[in-house]
Motif scaffolding. Structure first.
Motif, PDB file in Angstrom:
ATOM      1  N   VAL A  21      36.095  48.962  46.963  1.00 33.09           N
ATOM      2  CA  VAL A  21      37.499  49.364  46.846  1.00 33.09           C
ATOM      3  C   VAL A  21      38.399  48.399  47.606  1.00 33.09           C
ATOM      4  N   LEU A  22      38.003  48.008  48.798  1.00 34.53           N
ATOM      5  CA  LEU A  22      38.797  47.064  49.582  1.00 34.53           C
ATOM      6  C   LEU A  22      38.900  45.718  48.881  1.00 34.53           C
ATOM      7  N   MET A  23      37.798  45.246  48.307  1.00 34.08           N
ATOM      8  CA  MET A  23      37.829  43.945  47.640  1.00 34.08           C
ATOM      9  C   MET A  23      38.626  44.000  46.339  1.00 34.08           C
ATOM     10  N   LEU A  24      38.586  45.115  45.641  1.00 30.11           N
ATOM     11  CA  LEU A  24      39.416  45.257  44.452  1.00 30.11           C
ATOM     12  C   LEU A  24      40.893  45.249  44.814  1.00 30.11           C
ATOM     13  N   PHE A  25      41.237  45.916  45.896  1.00 31.81           N
ATOM     14  CA  PHE A  25      42.625  45.922  46.344  1.00 31.81           C
ATOM     15  C   PHE A  25      43.072  44.530  46.792  1.00 31.81           C
ATOM     16  N   LEU A  26      42.258  43.864  47.586  1.00 33.40           N
ATOM     17  CA  LEU A  26      42.623  42.535  48.068  1.00 33.40           C
ATOM     18  C   LEU A  26      42.645  41.506  46.943  1.00 33.40           C
ATOM     19  N   GLY A  27      41.879  41.752  45.881  1.00 35.73           N
ATOM     20  CA  GLY A  27      41.864  40.829  44.754  1.00 35.73           C
ATOM     21  C   GLY A  27      43.182  40.744  44.024  1.00 35.73           C
ATOM     22  N   ILE A  65      25.936  39.701  46.390  1.00 38.85           N
ATOM     23  CA  ILE A  65      26.202  39.810  44.952  1.00 38.85           C
ATOM     24  C   ILE A  65      27.338  40.793  44.690  1.00 38.85           C
ATOM     25  N   VAL A  66      27.288  41.950  45.328  1.00 39.16           N
ATOM     26  CA  VAL A  66      28.335  42.955  45.138  1.00 39.16           C
ATOM     27  C   VAL A  66      29.678  42.439  45.650  1.00 39.16           C
ATOM     28  N   ALA A  67      29.682  41.732  46.762  1.00 36.68           N
ATOM     29  CA  ALA A  67      30.929  41.208  47.318  1.00 36.68           C
ATOM     30  C   ALA A  67      31.572  40.198  46.381  1.00 36.68           C
ATOM     31  N   VAL A  68      30.796  39.296  45.827  1.00 31.04           N
ATOM     32  CA  VAL A  68      31.354  38.273  44.936  1.00 31.04           C
ATOM     33  C   VAL A  68      31.838  38.890  43.629  1.00 31.04           C
ATOM     34  N   VAL A  69      31.058  39.787  43.053  1.00 28.86           N
ATOM     35  CA  VAL A  69      31.459  40.422  41.795  1.00 28.86           C
ATOM     36  C   VAL A  69      32.706  41.278  41.996  1.00 28.86           C
ATOM     37  N   ALA A  70      32.782  42.021  43.081  1.00 29.25           N
ATOM     38  CA  ALA A  70      33.958  42.847  43.348  1.00 29.25           C
ATOM     39  C   ALA A  70      35.198  41.985  43.561  1.00 29.25           C
ATOM     40  N   ALA A  71      35.055  40.856  44.231  1.00 29.24           N
ATOM     41  CA  ALA A  71      36.190  39.960  44.436  1.00 29.24           C
ATOM     42  C   ALA A  71      36.658  39.361  43.112  1.00 29.24           C
ATOM     43  N   GLU A  72      35.727  39.005  42.247  1.00 25.69           N
ATOM     44  CA  GLU A  72      36.102  38.439  40.949  1.00 25.69           C
ATOM     45  C   GLU A  72      36.761  39.488  40.054  1.00 25.69           C
ATOM     46  N   LEU A  76      41.012  40.055  38.372  1.00 24.73           N
ATOM     47  CA  LEU A  76      41.412  40.391  37.002  1.00 24.73           C
ATOM     48  C   LEU A  76      42.391  41.556  36.942  1.00 24.73           C
ATOM     49  N   THR A  77      42.549  42.278  38.033  1.00 20.95           N
ATOM     50  CA  THR A  77      43.383  43.475  38.020  1.00 20.95           C
ATOM     51  C   THR A  77      44.850  43.148  38.248  1.00 20.95           C
ATOM     52  N   PRO A  78      45.731  43.953  37.677  1.00 20.35           N
ATOM     53  CA  PRO A  78      47.175  43.769  37.909  1.00 20.35           C
ATOM     54  C   PRO A  78      47.522  44.086  39.359  1.00 20.35           C
ATOM     55  N   PRO A  79      48.612  43.707  39.922  1.00 20.28           N
ATOM     56  CA  PRO A  79      49.782  43.140  39.293  1.00 20.28           C
ATOM     57  C   PRO A  79      49.739  41.630  39.106  1.00 20.28           C
ATOM     58  N   LEU A  80      48.916  40.924  39.850  1.00 18.46           N
ATOM     59  CA  LEU A  80      48.911  39.470  39.708  1.00 18.46           C
ATOM     60  C   LEU A  80      47.945  38.998  38.628  1.00 18.46           C
ATOM     61  N   GLY A  81      46.717  39.453  38.666  1.00 26.70           N
ATOM     62  CA  GLY A  81      45.719  39.032  37.675  1.00 26.70           C
ATOM     63  C   GLY A  81      45.656  37.530  37.552  1.00 26.70           C
ATOM     64  N   SER A  82      45.445  36.839  38.663  1.00 22.64           N
ATOM     65  CA  SER A  82      45.547  35.380  38.689  1.00 22.64           C
ATOM     66  C   SER A  82      44.530  34.687  37.788  1.00 22.64           C
ATOM     67  N   VAL A  83      43.412  35.302  37.489  1.00 22.81           N
ATOM     68  CA  VAL A  83      42.415  34.685  36.641  1.00 22.81           C
ATOM     69  C   VAL A  83      42.812  34.795  35.164  1.00 22.81           C
ATOM     70  N   VAL A  84      43.505  35.848  34.816  1.00 23.40           N
ATOM     71  CA  VAL A  84      43.861  36.115  33.417  1.00 23.40           C
ATOM     72  C   VAL A  84      44.924  35.159  32.936  1.00 23.40           C
ATOM     73  N   SER A  85      45.913  34.883  33.750  1.00 24.84           N
ATOM     74  CA  SER A  85      47.044  34.075  33.275  1.00 24.84           C
ATOM     75  C   SER A  85      46.786  32.595  33.300  1.00 24.84           C
TER      76      SER A  85
END
Length: 64
Positions: free
Chosen positions: A6-12, A44-51, A55-64
């Motif tokens: 959850v923390l890594m998804l938020f920080l992502g 593995i979980v840390a890297v996948v969660a960060a990636e 992809l999540t909004p509001p920035l989604g830096s990988v998508v754009s």
């Protein structure tokens, strides 16, 4: 482990992958080691969660 994800998804949404890993992993590594969990799966979980966080909004830096 759930709190880590959850923390890594938020920080992502606001940071890039390298920054997230450099901030979060030293905080959680002693806890994961003490609990006796596998450090390989922790990585593995840390890297996948960060990636996924990138992809999540509001920035989604990988998508754009």
């Amino acid at each position: 482990m759930f709190l880590l994800v959850v923390l890594m998804l938020f920080l992502g949404t606001i940071l890039d992958t390298a920054s997230i890993i450099l901030i979060v992993v030293p905080l959680f590594l002693p806890l994961i080691d003490t609990m006796g969990l596998s450090l390989v799966w922790f990585g593995i979980v840390a890297v996948v969660a960060a990636e996924i966080g990138l992809l999540t909004p509001p920035l989604g830096s990988v998508v754009s």
